[in-house]
Design a protein around this motif. Structure first.
Motif, PDB file in Angstrom:
ATOM      1  N   LEU A 106      90.253  55.969  58.167  1.00 25.35           N
ATOM      2  CA  LEU A 106      88.989  55.448  58.694  1.00 25.35           C
ATOM      3  C   LEU A 106      87.925  55.379  57.596  1.00 25.35           C
ATOM      4  O   LEU A 106      87.262  54.350  57.425  1.00 25.35           O
ATOM      5  N   ASN A 107      87.775  56.463  56.865  1.00 28.66           N
ATOM      6  CA  ASN A 107      86.753  56.537  55.819  1.00 28.66           C
ATOM      7  C   ASN A 107      86.996  55.546  54.681  1.00 28.66           C
ATOM      8  O   ASN A 107      86.046  55.090  54.048  1.00 28.66           O
ATOM      9  N   SER A 108      88.264  55.225  54.433  1.00 31.27           N
ATOM     10  CA  SER A 108      88.575  54.277  53.361  1.00 31.27           C
ATOM     11  C   SER A 108      88.579  52.826  53.854  1.00 31.27           C
ATOM     12  O   SER A 108      88.776  51.908  53.066  1.00 31.27           O
ATOM     13  N   GLY A 109      88.389  52.638  55.168  1.00 29.70           N
ATOM     14  CA  GLY A 109      88.366  51.295  55.733  1.00 29.70           C
ATOM     15  C   GLY A 109      89.749  50.690  55.941  1.00 29.70           C
ATOM     16  O   GLY A 109      89.862  49.497  56.209  1.00 29.70           O
ATOM     17  N   ARG A 110      90.783  51.502  55.847  1.00 28.24           N
ATOM     18  CA  ARG A 110      92.151  50.983  56.009  1.00 28.24           C
ATOM     19  C   ARG A 110      92.551  50.856  57.469  1.00 28.24           C
ATOM     20  O   ARG A 110      93.487  50.145  57.792  1.00 28.24           O
ATOM     21  N   ILE A 111      91.837  51.552  58.358  1.00 29.59           N
ATOM     22  CA  ILE A 111      91.959  51.343  59.799  1.00 29.59           C
ATOM     23  C   ILE A 111      90.555  51.328  60.365  1.00 29.59           C
ATOM     24  O   ILE A 111      89.617  51.859  59.757  1.00 29.59           O
ATOM     25  N   GLY A 112      90.400  50.733  61.528  1.00 26.88           N
ATOM     26  CA  GLY A 112      89.109  50.710  62.206  1.00 26.88           C
ATOM     27  C   GLY A 112      89.165  49.768  63.384  1.00 26.88           C
ATOM     28  O   GLY A 112      90.136  49.014  63.554  1.00 26.88           O
ATOM     29  N   HIS A 113      88.150  49.810  64.189  1.00 25.08           N
ATOM     30  CA  HIS A 113      88.096  48.899  65.334  1.00 25.08           C
ATOM     31  C   HIS A 113      88.185  47.462  64.830  1.00 25.08           C
ATOM     32  O   HIS A 113      87.604  47.125  63.794  1.00 25.08           O
ATOM     33  N   VAL A 114      88.910  46.631  65.568  1.00 30.18           N
ATOM     34  CA  VAL A 114      88.990  45.208  65.222  1.00 30.18           C
ATOM     35  C   VAL A 114      87.575  44.649  65.313  1.00 30.18           C
ATOM     36  O   VAL A 114      86.888  44.840  66.321  1.00 30.18           O
ATOM     37  N   SER A 115      87.132  43.994  64.245  1.00 27.37           N
ATOM     38  CA  SER A 115      85.777  43.440  64.224  1.00 27.37           C
ATOM     39  C   SER A 115      85.702  42.171  65.083  1.00 27.37           C
ATOM     40  O   SER A 115      86.718  41.513  65.343  1.00 27.37           O
ATOM     41  N   ALA A 167      88.151  44.072  74.143  1.00 27.92           N
ATOM     42  CA  ALA A 167      86.897  44.142  74.895  1.00 27.92           C
ATOM     43  C   ALA A 167      86.550  45.580  75.277  1.00 27.92           C
ATOM     44  O   ALA A 167      85.370  45.941  75.348  1.00 27.92           O
ATOM     45  N   ALA A 168      87.569  46.394  75.497  1.00 27.31           N
ATOM     46  CA  ALA A 168      87.346  47.798  75.867  1.00 27.31           C
ATOM     47  C   ALA A 168      87.137  48.694  74.646  1.00 27.31           C
ATOM     48  O   ALA A 168      86.924  49.894  74.782  1.00 27.31           O
ATOM     49  N   GLY A 169      87.203  48.112  73.429  1.00 29.97           N
ATOM     50  CA  GLY A 169      87.026  48.904  72.215  1.00 29.97           C
ATOM     51  C   GLY A 169      88.241  49.724  71.843  1.00 29.97           C
ATOM     52  O   GLY A 169      88.128  50.710  71.114  1.00 29.97           O
ATOM     53  N   LEU A 170      89.418  49.320  72.321  1.00 28.65           N
ATOM     54  CA  LEU A 170      90.629  50.105  72.104  1.00 28.65           C
ATOM     55  C   LEU A 170      91.586  49.498  71.085  1.00 28.65           C
ATOM     56  O   LEU A 170      92.655  50.056  70.844  1.00 28.65           O
ATOM     57  N   ALA A 171      91.215  48.361  70.500  1.00 31.00           N
ATOM     58  CA  ALA A 171      92.079  47.708  69.511  1.00 31.00           C
ATOM     59  C   ALA A 171      91.701  48.200  68.117  1.00 31.00           C
ATOM     60  O   ALA A 171      90.555  48.071  67.687  1.00 31.00           O
ATOM     61  N   SER A 173      96.757  33.518  66.765  1.00 25.38           N
ATOM     62  CA  SER A 173      97.593  34.349  65.898  1.00 25.38           C
ATOM     63  C   SER A 173      98.516  35.283  66.663  1.00 25.38           C
ATOM     64  O   SER A 173      98.180  35.774  67.738  1.00 25.38           O
ATOM     65  N   LEU A 174      99.666  35.521  66.042  1.00 28.15           N
ATOM     66  CA  LEU A 174     100.541  36.601  66.458  1.00 28.15           C
ATOM     67  C   LEU A 174     100.213  37.792  65.573  1.00 28.15           C
ATOM     68  O   LEU A 174      99.962  37.627  64.374  1.00 28.15           O
ATOM     69  N   VAL A 175     100.187  38.969  66.157  1.00 27.79           N
ATOM     70  CA  VAL A 175      99.950  40.199  65.408  1.00 27.79           C
ATOM     71  C   VAL A 175     101.070  41.179  65.739  1.00 27.79           C
ATOM     72  O   VAL A 175     101.737  41.049  66.761  1.00 27.79           O
ATOM     73  N   TRP A 176     101.269  42.133  64.841  1.00 29.77           N
ATOM     74  CA  TRP A 176     102.152  43.254  65.157  1.00 29.77           C
ATOM     75  C   TRP A 176     101.322  44.249  65.932  1.00 29.77           C
ATOM     76  O   TRP A 176     100.161  44.487  65.594  1.00 29.77           O
ATOM     77  N   ALA A 177     101.886  44.823  66.967  1.00 36.59           N
ATOM     78  CA  ALA A 177     101.123  45.771  67.777  1.00 36.59           C
ATOM     79  C   ALA A 177     102.028  46.881  68.305  1.00 36.59           C
ATOM     80  O   ALA A 177     103.232  46.687  68.495  1.00 36.59           O
ATOM     81  N   VAL A 178     101.401  48.013  68.506  1.00 38.24           N
ATOM     82  CA  VAL A 178     102.075  49.151  69.136  1.00 38.24           C
ATOM     83  C   VAL A 178     101.010  49.952  69.874  1.00 38.24           C
ATOM     84  O   VAL A 178      99.880  50.083  69.406  1.00 38.24           O
ATOM     85  N   VAL A 179     101.378  50.451  71.036  1.00 39.92           N
ATOM     86  CA  VAL A 179     100.460  51.235  71.862  1.00 39.92           C
ATOM     87  C   VAL A 179     100.657  52.717  71.568  1.00 39.92           C
ATOM     88  O   VAL A 179     101.780  53.220  71.583  1.00 39.92           O
ATOM     89  N   VAL A 180      99.549  53.384  71.269  1.00 43.41           N
ATOM     90  CA  VAL A 180      99.497  54.843  71.204  1.00 43.41           C
ATOM     91  C   VAL A 180      98.288  55.190  72.069  1.00 43.41           C
ATOM     92  O   VAL A 180      97.157  55.171  71.589  1.00 43.41           O
ATOM     93  N   LYS A 181      98.552  55.420  73.340  1.00 45.06           N
ATOM     94  CA  LYS A 181      97.475  55.560  74.323  1.00 45.06           C
ATOM     95  C   LYS A 181      96.380  56.482  73.848  1.00 45.06           C
ATOM     96  O   LYS A 181      96.684  57.553  73.323  1.00 45.06           O
ATOM     97  N   PRO A 182      95.145  56.067  74.005  1.00 42.89           N
ATOM     98  CA  PRO A 182      94.686  54.852  74.667  1.00 42.89           C
ATOM     99  C   PRO A 182      94.599  53.634  73.739  1.00 42.89           C
ATOM    100  O   PRO A 182      94.180  52.568  74.158  1.00 42.89           O
ATOM    101  N   TRP A 183      94.969  53.794  72.503  1.00 39.48           N
ATOM    102  CA  TRP A 183      94.768  52.774  71.475  1.00 39.48           C
ATOM    103  C   TRP A 183      95.899  51.749  71.428  1.00 39.48           C
ATOM    104  O   TRP A 183      97.045  52.060  71.724  1.00 39.48           O
ATOM    105  N   VAL A 184      95.530  50.546  70.981  1.00 43.68           N
ATOM    106  CA  VAL A 184      96.517  49.536  70.615  1.00 43.68           C
ATOM    107  C   VAL A 184      96.284  49.271  69.132  1.00 43.68           C
ATOM    108  O   VAL A 184      95.197  48.805  68.737  1.00 43.68           O
ATOM    109  N   LEU A 185      97.247  49.632  68.329  1.00 44.04           N
ATOM    110  CA  LEU A 185      97.151  49.424  66.881  1.00 44.04           C
ATOM    111  C   LEU A 185      97.684  48.025  66.576  1.00 44.04           C
ATOM    112  O   LEU A 185      98.761  47.657  67.033  1.00 44.04           O
TER     113      LEU A 185
END
Length: 99
Positions: free
Chosen positions: A62-71, A30-34, A83-95
């Motif tokens: 980003l340019n190749s579309g391999r990462i980006g904000h979760v749609s 919701a905060a645009g950080l995923a 769903s379960l996802v793999w996640a890791v925090v790299v502040k401020p982002w959650v990948l």
């Protein structure tokens, strides 16, 4: 692991990576950080590049579309499927990466 990664720091990121229910990450979405990471990328390597502020590599992904904000569509699917996802925090982002 990339050639330039410090093994200790890389291992720390690896240990901070975990499977988590997507529903637990809604506030970050919701905060645009995923940030969604493509399945063919190593989540820990992506997190490492973020942590090292490797703008050239991140921009390439980003340019190749391999990462980006979760749609909204992806978030909705993960939510509906509980769903379960793999996640890791790299502040401020959650990948996040589909399992």
């Amino acid at each position: 692991m990339t050639d330039t990664a410090n093994p200790t720091e890389f291992a720390k990121i690896n240990l901070e990576t975990s499977a988590i229910a997507w529903r637990e990450l809604q506030r970050f979405f919701a905060a645009g950080l995923a940030i969604a990471v493509a399945a063919d990328l190593d989540l820990v390597d992506v997190a490492w590049q973020f942590s090292q502020d490797n703008k050239a590599q991140v921009e390439q992904w980003l340019n190749s579309g391999r990462i980006g904000h979760v749609s909204d569509e992806q978030a909705g699917r993960w939510y509906a499927d509980d769903s379960l996802v793999w996640a890791v925090v790299v502040k401020p982002w959650v990948l996040v990466q589909a399992r």
